[in-house]
Design a protein around this motif. Structure first.
Motif, PDB file in Angstrom:
ATOM      1  N   LEU A 183      48.221  66.651  67.042  1.00  0.00           N
ATOM      2  CA  LEU A 183      48.095  65.353  67.700  1.00  0.00           C
ATOM      3  C   LEU A 183      47.695  65.494  69.162  1.00  0.00           C
ATOM      4  N   SER A 184      48.209  66.528  69.828  1.00  0.00           N
ATOM      5  CA  SER A 184      47.930  66.682  71.262  1.00  0.00           C
ATOM      6  C   SER A 184      46.446  66.820  71.546  1.00  0.00           C
ATOM      7  N   ALA A 195      46.860  63.345  73.610  1.00  0.00           N
ATOM      8  CA  ALA A 195      47.647  63.683  74.797  1.00  0.00           C
ATOM      9  C   ALA A 195      46.923  63.363  76.105  1.00  0.00           C
ATOM     10  N   ILE A 196      47.704  62.956  77.080  1.00  0.00           N
ATOM     11  CA  ILE A 196      47.254  62.881  78.476  1.00  0.00           C
ATOM     12  C   ILE A 196      48.340  63.553  79.306  1.00  0.00           C
ATOM     13  N   ASP A 197      48.128  64.809  79.627  1.00  0.00           N
ATOM     14  CA  ASP A 197      49.053  65.575  80.461  1.00  0.00           C
ATOM     15  C   ASP A 197      48.266  65.976  81.699  1.00  0.00           C
ATOM     16  N   GLU A 198      48.343  65.146  82.711  1.00  0.00           N
ATOM     17  CA  GLU A 198      47.480  65.286  83.889  1.00  0.00           C
ATOM     18  C   GLU A 198      47.557  66.698  84.455  1.00  0.00           C
ATOM     19  N   THR A 220      40.813  64.400  73.003  1.00  0.00           N
ATOM     20  CA  THR A 220      39.463  63.831  72.883  1.00  0.00           C
ATOM     21  C   THR A 220      39.460  62.345  72.559  1.00  0.00           C
ATOM     22  N   ALA A 221      40.619  61.772  72.195  1.00  0.00           N
ATOM     23  CA  ALA A 221      40.715  60.311  71.990  1.00  0.00           C
ATOM     24  C   ALA A 221      41.998  59.808  72.633  1.00  0.00           C
ATOM     25  N   PRO A 222      42.112  59.912  73.954  1.00  0.00           N
ATOM     26  CA  PRO A 222      43.371  59.555  74.611  1.00  0.00           C
ATOM     27  C   PRO A 222      43.642  58.056  74.649  1.00  0.00           C
TER      28      PRO A 222
END
Length: 538
Positions: A221-222, A226-229, A235-237
């Motif tokens: 899933l990540s 995922a959005i972990d700045e 690729t699909a946040p």
């Protein structure tokens, strides 16, 4: 006459009471006409909207399996029902061979298909292969900003994000082995806080919660969500997600294929556009259930049959090719299905990863379809840590997320059109291979191709067209909407008129076989408007 497909007929009485698995197909469904007349009773509005947008038919397959049939099967001695499929109008059962065979005496049972065909029986040499062996060999390091940059930029998914296509409005279902801690990992907080985690379900245990399951799905899933700045962005946040557990890591049994089809059916009923499956099936704990190469023709296995129904229903299924490149070799199921976009793995330098399963399918089709980074792919683990993993399991979600982001740009595009665009935008489309398929897609190029569809449709609606070009015998004129007649004039390069004729939308072919080879200008005039084209006569 009722048909019984029995894979293993044994005379030895000591084996009569051993447990077998089978599909039981029903002869009909109840209340089909009423359900189709009132589709909101069987599908959500989101599902109806997606099907209407793509012209996907709603038919008898969308009607649930008759509950009384399922109940009666469950009440039969020695029978356990594990899964059901409305698309196949069947249930997956386990019991003794004799008890399963007795089900054919029920009036609503049409066919029984045992999973054990025993045609090419060969016992496993060293036990069942751990399908997650490669992925679980993790290299844990500290990463700088842009950890996932290579895997995203390799397919130009970053270009989609720059154009503000992040998958927003596209619903994705992830079918995997478990998703522990997804709701508490910081990398998924945007998805959770924005209400884009739409639902979860464990098809193995028949419950909503996904706790105490394999972390494989969390890592998969990540690479999409995922959005972990400063660490990892998928690729699909911006997409929305359903998370489904269909894999039982405690055993390997074809019932998992049936769970997987159940999950697809639920996804379709909820309006899902894209699914990601980082799972594959070829060998099982009971070797008599194994799929040999001849089974991998995209039509035979439970998973392949379910995948083709799902594709026909309008979803785009992205699936990992498998990690058997150094073993069995060929892509497993459902990666063999023609209705699946199968993804193999390359390393960070875009070279084929040796573990990646390859094609062709047993009926000779190209598989995998496309490639993405699956060697040293960045992932987020179940404790929120970021590290590298190997496996086509991660090439697949990297691709699936890019597909979801691309689909956002033109949601009215059908799944078949989108799949073909991704193939055509790939590096080896003109010269595919058994290991690399059509190559590595360039999603910047795919976006331009997708947007060209709008231009093509506008021209077809509003402008004249001529084809084929070059032409040899007959030139055909295509008419815009609301125009029924026109005048066609052909001029040679000296400006001399060589042909003038009337054409209509019902008589739109013009013979040019007697013209000499060369270049001509075709002018089509109607209602004071003229379109001109350069024509090459062969």
């Amino acid at each position: 006459m009722k048909k019984i497909t029995i894979g293993l007929l044994m005379l030895c009485s000591t084996l009569v009471f051993s447990q077998e698995d089978a599909l039981v197909f029903f002869a009909d469904k109840e209340n089909v006409a009423d359900a189709l007349a009132n589709p909101l009773t069987i599908l959500t509005q989101d599902a109806l909207d997606r099907k209407q947008l793509h012209g996907t038919p709603i038919d008898e397959r969308d009607v649930p399996v008759t509950p009384s049939y399922v109940s009666e099967i469950k009440d039969q001695p020695g029978i356990t029902v594990y899964a059901k499929s409305k698309w196949m109008n069947s249930v997956y059962v386990r019991g003794s061979q004799a008890n399963i065979e007795n089900l054919v005496n029920l009036s609503f049972v049409e066919e029984i298909e045992f999973l054990n065909d025993n045609l090419n029986f060969s016992p496993p040499i060293s036990g069942t292969r751990d399908k997650f062996e490669i992925e679980n060999n993790s290299q844990r390091v500290v990463y700088d900003y842009g950890l996932a940059a290579n895997q995203v930029e390799m397919i130009s998914a970053d270009y989609l994000h720059e154009q503000d296509f992040t998958g927003a409005g596209i619903v994705v279902a992830v079918l995997d082995s478990g998703f522990p801690n997804v709701t508490s990992i910081p990398g998924f907080s945007d998805m959770i806080n924005e209400g884009r985690l739409l639902g979860t379900y464990d098809f193995v245990l028949k419950q909503e919660t996904l706790d105490n399951t394999s972390s494989h799905g969390t890592r998969v899933l990540s690479d999409m969500a995922a959005i972990d700045e400063g660490q990892l962005v998928g690729t699909a946040p911006g997409a929305s997600y359903y998370l489904y557990r269909t894999e039982d890591t405690n055993s390997e049994n074809p019932v998992e294929e049936a769970y997987w089809v159940e999950a697809l059916e639920r996804a379709d009923s909820l309006g899902v556009y894209v699914t990601n499956t980082s799972l594959g099936y070829q060998d099982f704990d009971d070797a008599s259930y194994d799929h040999d190469y001849s089974d991998l023709d995209g039509q035979t296995t439970i998973a392949a049959r379910g995948a083709n129904h799902a594709f026909d229903k309008g979803m785009l299924l992205v699936t990992s090719a498998g990690n058997d490149g150094n073993g069995f070799g060929f892509v497993a199921t459902p990666a063999d299905a023609p209705g699946v976009l199968t993804v193999g793995a390359v390393d960070g330098s875009e070279n084929y990863a040796s573990f990646s399963s390859y094609g062709p399918t047993s009926d000779g089709r190209i598989k995998p379809d496309v490639m993405a980074q699956g060697e040293n792919a960045a992932v987020i683990g179940q404790f929120g840590d970021v590290f590298f993993n190997n496996g086509t399991s991660f090439a697949s979600p990297i691709m699936a997320g890019a597909v979801a982001s691309l689909w956002q740009a033109r949601p009215q595009t059908t799944n078949a059109e989108l799949m073909q665009i991704v193939r055509e935008a790939s590096s080896m489309f003109e010269n595919p291979s058994n290991t690399m398929g059509y190559g590595i897609p360039n999603f910047e190029e795919a976006l331009m191709m997708l947007q060209q569809l709008d231009t093509d449709e506008f021209l077809l609606e509003n402008e004249f067209g001529v084809y084929p070009n070059p032409v040899q015998e007959y030139l055909t004129v295509s008419f815009p909407r609301n125009i029924t007649s026109a005048e066609l004039t052909l001029m040679n390069v000296l400006g001399e008129r060589v042909l003038k004729t009337k054409v209509s939308n019902t008589n739109n072919r013009v013979e040019v076989s007697k013209l000499t080879s060369g270049v001509y200008i075709a002018a089509i005039t109607s209602e004071g408007k003229t379109n001109s084209f350069k024509i090459i006569k062969k």
